[in-house]
Design an enzyme around this catalytic site. Structure first.
Site, short mmCIF file in Angstrom:
data_model
loop_
_atom_site.label_atom_id
_atom_site.label_comp_id
_atom_site.label_asym_id
_atom_site.label_seq_id
_atom_site.Cartn_x
_atom_site.Cartn_y
_atom_site.Cartn_z
N CYS A 1 -61.46 -78.49 -15.11
CA CYS A 1 -62.73 -78.69 -15.82
C CYS A 1 -63.80 -77.73 -15.34
O CYS A 1 -64.75 -77.43 -16.07
CB CYS A 1 -63.20 -80.13 -15.67
N SER B 1 -65.80 -76.20 -5.58
CA SER B 1 -66.01 -77.15 -6.66
C SER B 1 -67.48 -77.51 -6.81
O SER B 1 -68.26 -77.39 -5.87
CB SER B 1 -65.21 -78.44 -6.40
N GLY C 1 -55.04 -91.07 -16.98
CA GLY C 1 -54.50 -90.07 -16.07
C GLY C 1 -55.05 -90.29 -14.67
O GLY C 1 -55.67 -91.32 -14.37
N GLY D 1 -58.92 -90.89 -14.59
CA GLY D 1 -59.27 -92.17 -15.19
C GLY D 1 -58.91 -93.34 -14.29
O GLY D 1 -59.70 -94.28 -14.11
#
Length: 332
Positions: free
Chosen positions: A50, A107, A187, A190
């Site tokens: 992401c 990140s 996943g 989640g």
């Protein structure tokens, strides 16, 4: 050895651009097939999360093609539109970057825990597609080993180290604290979000697609509804968190019309995005995306920790260079 990489990430491009480079597995397979036809490229690994999309190439000596240009070409994207939104690295800088990436130091969420698994999975998928070579295999394995040691020895702030905890923080800071939360997506992310919210007193329900009932390990204390029934139950929830790999919206503004109540907090953890951005036009609805909840300031503590991280990387870089030298001497 001629290893080069290039990528686009959250420091250079917003989510509206990054989601164009969020390649599905089938798209990555197509790119790998194109790369394997390029005789100047000996191996490749694509890392797509992401926060970033990167491509690592092992090439014949002297080859200097821009990896990002190749990635765009093989993915059917106009490179000129994004030529200023990427960075190229070569040689030892590639190894240092990959180690920092794998341990979470690159990140948005400092010390993010999920990224090391994503890097490992990227290598495994490239291998599955017969796209790697020995240099990239050892480069990635050594960097992953370094990242594991970094995660063991460097105590990243526990308040910053996962998307799940950031999601919890967003919900906890709402003027009216939500209670009932719907998590769309079963996943890794989640499930982690659902587990974290339940552990902190939220009533959590997770969606499952009908064909996956009984196949997914649902966290303890989490209720389940069928994904197809999500709009029918939407008015029951104060907040929604969506974290899927779907190329389509999981929540659309038009589908909320006529509901007696709409969840007042919506958190979209997906790239490409799960939630129709026009939903934020609805009255009393707050919409957050991965950029919003992951926005961090590099603190003085982070700077000190980066110095410690680089010391560990130095040791593993030396190991990698020794292996490289041995391999190249053996091939003479």
């Amino acid at each position: 050895m001629n290893i080069i990489m290039a990528g686009i990430d959250y420091t250079m491009a917003g989510i509206d651009i990054r989601e164009k480079f969020s390649f599905t597995k089938s798209c990555q397979q197509t790119i790998y097939e194109c790369i394997k036809k390029n005789k100047a490229v000996l191996g490749a690994v694509i890392v797509s999360t992401c926060n970033r999309t990167e491509i690592y190439l092992s090439c014949v000596p002297g080859y200097s093609e821009n990896p990002f240009a190749l990635l765009c070409q093989y993915a059917g994207i106009n490179f000129k539109d994004y030529a200023l939104l990427h960075r190229v690295r070569a040689g030892e800088e590639v190894f240092r970057h990959l180690c920092q990436l794998a341990c979470g130091a690159k990140s948005q969420i400092w010390g993010e825990d999920q990224i090391i698994s994503q890097v490992k999975d990227s290598l495994a998928f490239a291998r599955e597609n017969q796209a790697t070579d020995s240099y990239l295999e050892v480069l990635f394995r050594t960097a992953i080993t370094a990242a594991k040691r970094i995660k063991t020895e460097i105590k990243f702030s526990q308040a910053d180290n996962s998307v799940a905890l950031k999601t919890l923080t967003v919900l906890n800071r709402q003027p009216i604290r939500p209670h009932k939360v719907l998590v769309i997506g079963n996943g890794e992310v989640g499930r982690l979000v659902a587990h974290t919210l339940v552990a902190n007193g939220y009533a959590v329900t997770m969606t499952l697609r009908q064909y996956k009932h009984g196949q997914v390990q649902v966290p303890a204390g989490v209720a389940v509804i069928d994904y197809a029934d999500r709009y029918r139950h939407m008015a029951e929830f104060d907040a929604v968190v969506s974290a899927t790999l779907s190329p389509h919206f999981t929540i659309e503004k038009d589908k909320l019309a006529g509901l007696p109540q709409v969840p007042r907090v919506m958190i979209d953890l997906a790239v490409p995005r799960d939630i129709d951005v026009s939903i934020q036009e609805l009255a009393n609805v707050a919409l957050y995306d991965i950029d919003t909840i992951g926005r961090d300031t590099i603190t003085e503590n982070h700077t000190k920790q980066m110095a410690e991280i680089n010391k560990i990387i130095d040791k593993y870089l030396n190991d990698f260079l020794k292996w490289k030298k041995y391999k190249e001497l053996a091939s003479l």
